[in-house]
Write a protein that holds these residues in place. Structure first.
Motif, PDB file in Angstrom:
ATOM      1  N   ARG A   1       0.869  -1.075   0.089  1.00  0.00           N
ATOM      2  CA  ARG A   1      -0.039  -0.104  -0.125  1.00  0.00           C
ATOM      3  C   ARG A   1       0.851   1.320   0.144  1.00  0.00           C
ATOM      4  N   CYS A   2       1.852   1.288   0.740  1.00  0.00           N
ATOM      5  CA  CYS A   2       2.710   2.631   0.912  1.00  0.00           C
ATOM      6  C   CYS A   2       3.513   2.695  -0.380  1.00  0.00           C
TER       7      CYS A   2
ATOM      8  N   ARG B   1       0.880   4.228  -3.046  1.00  0.00           N
ATOM      9  CA  ARG B   1       0.651   5.359  -2.741  1.00  0.00           C
ATOM     10  C   ARG B   1       1.855   6.189  -3.665  1.00  0.00           C
ATOM     11  N   HIS B   2       2.957   5.804  -3.232  1.00  0.00           N
ATOM     12  CA  HIS B   2       4.190   6.656  -3.954  1.00  0.00           C
ATOM     13  C   HIS B   2       4.113   6.597  -5.403  1.00  0.00           C
TER      14      HIS B   2
ATOM     15  N   ASN C   1       0.990   8.742  -6.730  1.00  0.00           N
ATOM     16  CA  ASN C   1       1.438  10.209  -6.853  1.00  0.00           C
ATOM     17  C   ASN C   1       2.474  10.386  -7.825  1.00  0.00           C
TER      18      ASN C   1
ATOM     19  N   GLU D   1      -6.412   4.278  -5.853  1.00  0.00           N
ATOM     20  CA  GLU D   1      -6.947   5.427  -4.818  1.00  0.00           C
ATOM     21  C   GLU D   1      -8.155   4.953  -4.432  1.00  0.00           C
TER      22      GLU D   1
ATOM     23  N   GLY E   1      -7.082  10.255   1.465  1.00  0.00           N
ATOM     24  CA  GLY E   1      -5.851   9.633   1.729  1.00  0.00           C
ATOM     25  C   GLY E   1      -5.649   8.193   2.181  1.00  0.00           C
TER      26      GLY E   1
ATOM     27  N   VAL F   1      -5.503   3.965   0.465  1.00  0.00           N
ATOM     28  CA  VAL F   1      -5.137   3.366  -0.682  1.00  0.00           C
ATOM     29  C   VAL F   1      -5.478   1.824  -0.578  1.00  0.00           C
TER      30      VAL F   1
ATOM     31  N   THR G   1      -7.712  -1.731   2.697  1.00  0.00           N
ATOM     32  CA  THR G   1      -7.886  -0.322   2.579  1.00  0.00           C
ATOM     33  C   THR G   1      -7.394   0.168   3.845  1.00  0.00           C
TER      34      THR G   1
ATOM     35  N   GLU H   1      -4.487   3.771   5.751  1.00  0.00           N
ATOM     36  CA  GLU H   1      -3.808   5.057   5.261  1.00  0.00           C
ATOM     37  C   GLU H   1      -2.219   4.777   5.203  1.00  0.00           C
ATOM     38  N   THR H   2      -1.440   5.507   4.855  1.00  0.00           N
ATOM     39  CA  THR H   2       0.027   5.348   4.479  1.00  0.00           C
ATOM     40  C   THR H   2       0.677   6.739   4.809  1.00  0.00           C
ATOM     41  N   GLU H   3       2.005   6.666   5.065  1.00  0.00           N
ATOM     42  CA  GLU H   3       2.783   7.767   5.512  1.00  0.00           C
ATOM     43  C   GLU H   3       4.012   7.605   5.048  1.00  0.00           C
TER      44      GLU H   3
END
Length: 284
Positions: free
Chosen positions: A90-91, A94-95, A98, A118, A122, A124, A264, A266-268
């Protein structure tokens, strides 16, 4: 003849990411050939002398003919490999979303081909594929039913590209996870070791779960473990096929759909940096 010079000459860039505290070092090797040794992986994993991670993920180009946006390879903190890592997927998704501006993409792993998209706000979503429910797929040491294993507590075995052993308990916080996880990771029924989950049904389609990861230890979250626990709970009639799972690091939403298990959350992206040539050379 002069010996081949194998010194590392240039810094190696990396990203530090996490999904609900399940943390990763991610190396983008799409433009640079990379062959990290087991010693280097363990050195990077050290939380005082390296960067620290639950898993290391390497991004490479999608294999020819696969139409994939990228291929992902995962390593545990002890240097062993893992075919799947849901939160890292997932992380990285997201990268790449983006980076490309795409709403969805296709990734290949040793687990197989995974679709990410998406999810808005926020979040994924990644389709982790169909669960592996037969004993030889998990894998287990010999033929048996996977719904309730002949282990105290009658856990459920599930394969999600890596093996899982899920215990349903009355109170997850009363279990000494360090001792319990370590005792079961190497259970003889699991020839490739196993991830261990302790799960508690706290409401309708609502699960509280804690995780011991194979080759890592206790982690704040685990995507593949969450998928395995959702599948196990549905198979045992404890929940439906779409659930909320609260982990020590946050919440994931799992949907065991007709086309696979969707996860599903969040990621950071915490930071970017680079490993010095001296560090990599020292730990070859």
């Amino acid at each position: 003849m002069r010996p081949m010079d194998t010194r590392v000459e240039t810094p190696l860039a990396f990203m530090k990411m996490h999904g609900l505290g399940n943390d990763f070092v991610v190396v983008d090797a799409r433009a640079r050939a990379l062959a990290l040794t087991e010693n280097q992986i363990m050195a990077i994993a050290h939380r005082q002398k390296g960067v620290g991670f639950d898993q290391l993920a390497v991004i490479t180009l999608g294999k020819k003919g696969s139409n994939a946006n990228a291929h992902l390879t995962f390593y545990n903190a002890d240097g062993s490999t893992s075919a799947a890592c849901g939160n890292a997927t997932r992380c990285i998704a997201r990268h790449l979303i983006n980076e490309s501006g795409a709403e969805s993409l296709t990734l290949t792993t040793d687990r197989g081909t995974l679709v990410a998209r998406e999810a808005g706000n926020g979040l994924v979503s990644v389709n982790m594929g169909h669960p592996q429910l037969r004993w030889e797929e998990v894998p287990l040491a010999h033929e048996m039913e996977t719904l309730e294993l002949p282990i105290e507590g009658a856990p459920t075995a599930t394969g999600m590209g890596n093996p899982h052993c899920t215990f349903f308990v009355e109170d997850v916080d009363s279990v000494d996870l360090e001792a319990f996880g370590a005792a079961h990771e190497y259970h003889p029924l699991y020839p490739e070791r196993t991830n261990v989950q302790i799960a508690q049904i706290v409401g309708e389609n609502h699960i509280r779960m804690r995780v011991w990861e194979r080759g890592v230890g206790t982690t704040l979250a685990s995507g593949s473990s969450s998928c395995a626990t959702a599948v196990a709970a549905a198979r045992r009639g404890l929940t439906g096929r779409e659930v909320q799972i609260d982990l020590d690091g946050g919440t994931l939403w799992i949907n065991w759909a007709e086309d696979g298990v969707w996860m599903t959350g969040e990621t950071e992206h915490v930071m970017s940096g680079s490993f010095t040539p001296e560090f990599l050379e020292r730990h070859k």
